[in-house]
Design a protein around this motif. Structure first.
Motif, PDB file in Angstrom:
ATOM      1  N   GLN A 168      46.698  34.455  69.929  1.00 44.00           N
ATOM      2  CA  GLN A 168      46.455  35.669  69.150  1.00 44.00           C
ATOM      3  C   GLN A 168      46.136  35.291  67.713  1.00 44.00           C
ATOM      4  N   PRO A 169      44.975  35.706  67.193  1.00 44.05           N
ATOM      5  CA  PRO A 169      44.686  35.470  65.777  1.00 44.05           C
ATOM      6  C   PRO A 169      45.693  36.228  64.912  1.00 44.05           C
ATOM      7  N   MET A 170      46.121  35.613  63.826  1.00 45.62           N
ATOM      8  CA  MET A 170      47.090  36.229  62.933  1.00 45.62           C
ATOM      9  C   MET A 170      46.365  37.151  61.948  1.00 45.62           C
ATOM     10  N   LYS A 171      46.744  38.409  61.952  1.00 46.92           N
ATOM     11  CA  LYS A 171      46.115  39.403  61.083  1.00 46.92           C
ATOM     12  C   LYS A 171      46.255  38.986  59.619  1.00 46.92           C
ATOM     13  N   GLY A 172      45.134  39.024  58.906  1.00 48.37           N
ATOM     14  CA  GLY A 172      45.123  38.636  57.507  1.00 48.37           C
ATOM     15  C   GLY A 172      44.932  37.149  57.275  1.00 48.37           C
ATOM     16  N   TRP A 173      44.827  36.380  58.355  1.00 44.18           N
ATOM     17  CA  TRP A 173      44.691  34.924  58.254  1.00 44.18           C
ATOM     18  C   TRP A 173      43.468  34.440  59.036  1.00 44.18           C
ATOM     19  N   VAL A 174      42.392  35.195  58.950  1.00 41.44           N
ATOM     20  CA  VAL A 174      41.143  34.842  59.633  1.00 41.44           C
ATOM     21  C   VAL A 174      40.024  34.860  58.603  1.00 41.44           C
ATOM     22  N   SER A 175      39.250  33.806  58.572  1.00 37.60           N
ATOM     23  CA  SER A 175      38.064  33.757  57.714  1.00 37.60           C
ATOM     24  C   SER A 175      36.948  33.045  58.470  1.00 37.60           C
ATOM     25  N   GLU A 176      35.797  32.948  57.847  1.00 39.83           N
ATOM     26  CA  GLU A 176      34.653  32.310  58.494  1.00 39.83           C
ATOM     27  C   GLU A 176      34.919  30.840  58.799  1.00 39.83           C
ATOM     28  N   LYS A 177      35.691  30.163  57.939  1.00 41.23           N
ATOM     29  CA  LYS A 177      35.885  28.722  58.101  1.00 41.23           C
ATOM     30  C   LYS A 177      37.314  28.306  58.439  1.00 41.23           C
ATOM     31  N   VAL A 178      38.244  29.268  58.480  1.00 38.70           N
ATOM     32  CA  VAL A 178      39.633  28.962  58.815  1.00 38.70           C
ATOM     33  C   VAL A 178      40.162  30.058  59.737  1.00 38.70           C
ATOM     34  N   LEU A 179      40.878  29.642  60.789  1.00 38.25           N
ATOM     35  CA  LEU A 179      41.466  30.590  61.733  1.00 38.25           C
ATOM     36  C   LEU A 179      42.912  30.179  61.997  1.00 38.25           C
ATOM     37  N   VAL A 180      43.830  31.112  61.736  1.00 35.57           N
ATOM     38  CA  VAL A 180      45.238  30.889  62.034  1.00 35.57           C
ATOM     39  C   VAL A 180      45.571  31.724  63.261  1.00 35.57           C
ATOM     40  N   GLU A 181      46.148  31.074  64.281  1.00 31.45           N
ATOM     41  CA  GLU A 181      46.437  31.761  65.542  1.00 31.45           C
ATOM     42  C   GLU A 181      47.742  31.250  66.124  1.00 31.45           C
ATOM     43  N   ASP A 182      48.238  31.975  67.145  1.00 35.88           N
ATOM     44  CA  ASP A 182      49.427  31.530  67.864  1.00 35.88           C
ATOM     45  C   ASP A 182      49.281  30.081  68.291  1.00 35.88           C
ATOM     46  N   LEU A 183      50.383  29.352  68.225  1.00 38.69           N
ATOM     47  CA  LEU A 183      50.406  27.998  68.775  1.00 38.69           C
ATOM     48  C   LEU A 183      50.889  28.109  70.216  1.00 38.69           C
ATOM     49  N   VAL A 184      50.054  27.715  71.142  1.00 32.48           N
ATOM     50  CA  VAL A 184      50.410  27.764  72.560  1.00 32.48           C
ATOM     51  C   VAL A 184      50.987  26.406  72.942  1.00 32.48           C
ATOM     52  N   HIS A 185      52.257  26.401  73.322  1.00 26.52           N
ATOM     53  CA  HIS A 185      52.947  25.150  73.671  1.00 26.52           C
ATOM     54  C   HIS A 185      52.685  24.769  75.126  1.00 26.52           C
ATOM     55  N   ASN A 186      52.731  23.462  75.399  1.00 26.66           N
ATOM     56  CA  ASN A 186      52.644  22.928  76.763  1.00 26.66           C
ATOM     57  C   ASN A 186      51.455  23.478  77.536  1.00 26.66           C
ATOM     58  N   SER A 187      50.321  23.567  76.871  1.00 24.10           N
ATOM     59  CA  SER A 187      49.137  24.104  77.548  1.00 24.10           C
ATOM     60  C   SER A 187      48.395  23.004  78.301  1.00 24.10           C
ATOM     61  N   THR A 188      47.668  23.414  79.297  1.00 22.30           N
ATOM     62  CA  THR A 188      46.845  22.505  80.091  1.00 22.30           C
ATOM     63  C   THR A 188      45.380  22.877  79.861  1.00 22.30           C
ATOM     64  N   PRO A 189      44.561  21.927  79.407  1.00 26.23           N
ATOM     65  CA  PRO A 189      43.142  22.243  79.200  1.00 26.23           C
ATOM     66  C   PRO A 189      42.482  22.684  80.501  1.00 26.23           C
ATOM     67  N   ILE A 190      41.536  23.592  80.393  1.00 18.70           N
ATOM     68  CA  ILE A 190      40.863  24.126  81.575  1.00 18.70           C
ATOM     69  C   ILE A 190      40.140  23.027  82.353  1.00 18.70           C
ATOM     70  N   ALA A 191      39.708  21.979  81.658  1.00 16.12           N
ATOM     71  CA  ALA A 191      38.991  20.885  82.334  1.00 16.12           C
ATOM     72  C   ALA A 191      39.841  20.224  83.418  1.00 16.12           C
ATOM     73  N   GLU A 192      41.158  20.274  83.264  1.00 14.85           N
ATOM     74  CA  GLU A 192      42.029  19.647  84.267  1.00 14.85           C
ATOM     75  C   GLU A 192      42.070  20.424  85.569  1.00 14.85           C
ATOM     76  N   PHE A 193      41.614  21.662  85.550  1.00 18.80           N
ATOM     77  CA  PHE A 193      41.599  22.484  86.771  1.00 18.80           C
ATOM     78  C   PHE A 193      40.286  22.334  87.540  1.00 18.80           C
ATOM     79  N   ILE A 194      39.327  21.656  86.917  1.00 17.09           N
ATOM     80  CA  ILE A 194      38.027  21.485  87.548  1.00 17.09           C
ATOM     81  C   ILE A 194      38.065  20.231  88.401  1.00 17.09           C
ATOM     82  N   ASN A 195      37.775  20.385  89.666  1.00 20.83           N
ATOM     83  CA  ASN A 195      37.806  19.271  90.611  1.00 20.83           C
ATOM     84  C   ASN A 195      36.399  18.733  90.791  1.00 20.83           C
ATOM     85  N   ASP A 196      36.232  17.422  90.651  1.00 23.44           N
ATOM     86  CA  ASP A 196      34.907  16.813  90.800  1.00 23.44           C
ATOM     87  C   ASP A 196      34.488  16.644  92.249  1.00 23.44           C
ATOM     88  N   SER A 197      35.405  16.772  93.171  1.00 22.38           N
ATOM     89  CA  SER A 197      35.051  16.519  94.580  1.00 22.38           C
ATOM     90  C   SER A 197      34.506  17.750  95.251  1.00 22.38           C
TER      91      SER A 197
END
Length: 197
Positions: A168-197
């Motif tokens: 979630q972007p933090m209200k009042g903390w968003v600009s064109e060159k800086v974005l402050v958002e929730d820190l999501v802990h223990n996340s898994t990148p979507i690429a790890e769900f993609i199977n090459d086989s």
């Protein structure tokens, strides 16, 4: 190259694996650049207003930006862990330069008397891709997209129960060159769900 790394449906897995380092293991820019952008976006008093970032706590460095781990003091007195995304120096210039090069190559290939190349319409494909790439240089667009994803994907009751999280972007903390958002802990990148086989 960063886009190619996500397209395992088009490119060989070994190419995607090699280019995937561009997602979060790029070359970091200086703290001086980050601090200058923070002051420009949120004022010289951003620390006094409750946003704290350890200059050495870099979560990842991509081709467009780097992300720091930080904390934000909320109005209710609670400290919230946040991710602070900061665009790299001269990003707009670098995107423009790269797109000019790719567009020149596309137009040259399109001008060759080879019907199969002309059917691809590489100049139009490059132009479409370029407009998408240029939007990466504005983090207010990313914040709007995250907000819309959250609205489309779940309401506040379902968010706690979901295994898929959109920061979630933090209200009042968003600009064109800086974005402050929730820190999501223990996340898994979507690429790890993609199977090459």
């Amino acid at each position: 190259a960063q886009w190619i790394a996500t397209r395992r449906d088009i490119f060989p897995p070994h190419v995607c694996d090699r280019l995937s380092v561009l997602h979060d293991r790029g070359i970091a820019h200086s703290w001086h650049h980050t601090d200058a952008l923070m002051r420009h976006a949120f004022g010289d008093d951003y620390c006094e207003r409750g946003l704290h970032i350890d200059p050495n706590d870099i979560i990842g460095v991509g081709s467009a930006a780097q992300v720091y781990k930080g904390t934000l003091l909320e109005r209710n007195g609670q400290v919230r862990p946040v991710a602070v995304k900061v665009l790299h120096p001269r990003l707009e210039y670098r995107i423009g330069r790269d797109l000019w090069f790719v567009q020149t190559v596309a137009e040259t290939l399109h001008s060759l008397p080879i019907r199969s190349l002309q059917m691809l319409n590489l100049p139009r494909a490059t132009s479409n891709f370029g407009s998408i790439l240029q939007r990466q240089a504005d983090l207010t667009i990313e914040a709007d997209n995250l907000t819309q994803f959250r609205k489309n994907f779940y309401d506040h009751k379902k968010e706690r129960d979901s295994a898929i999280l959109f920061p979630q972007p933090m209200k009042g903390w968003v600009s064109e060159k800086v974005l402050v958002e929730d820190l999501v802990h223990n996340s898994t990148p979507i690429a790890e769900f993609i199977n090459d086989s």
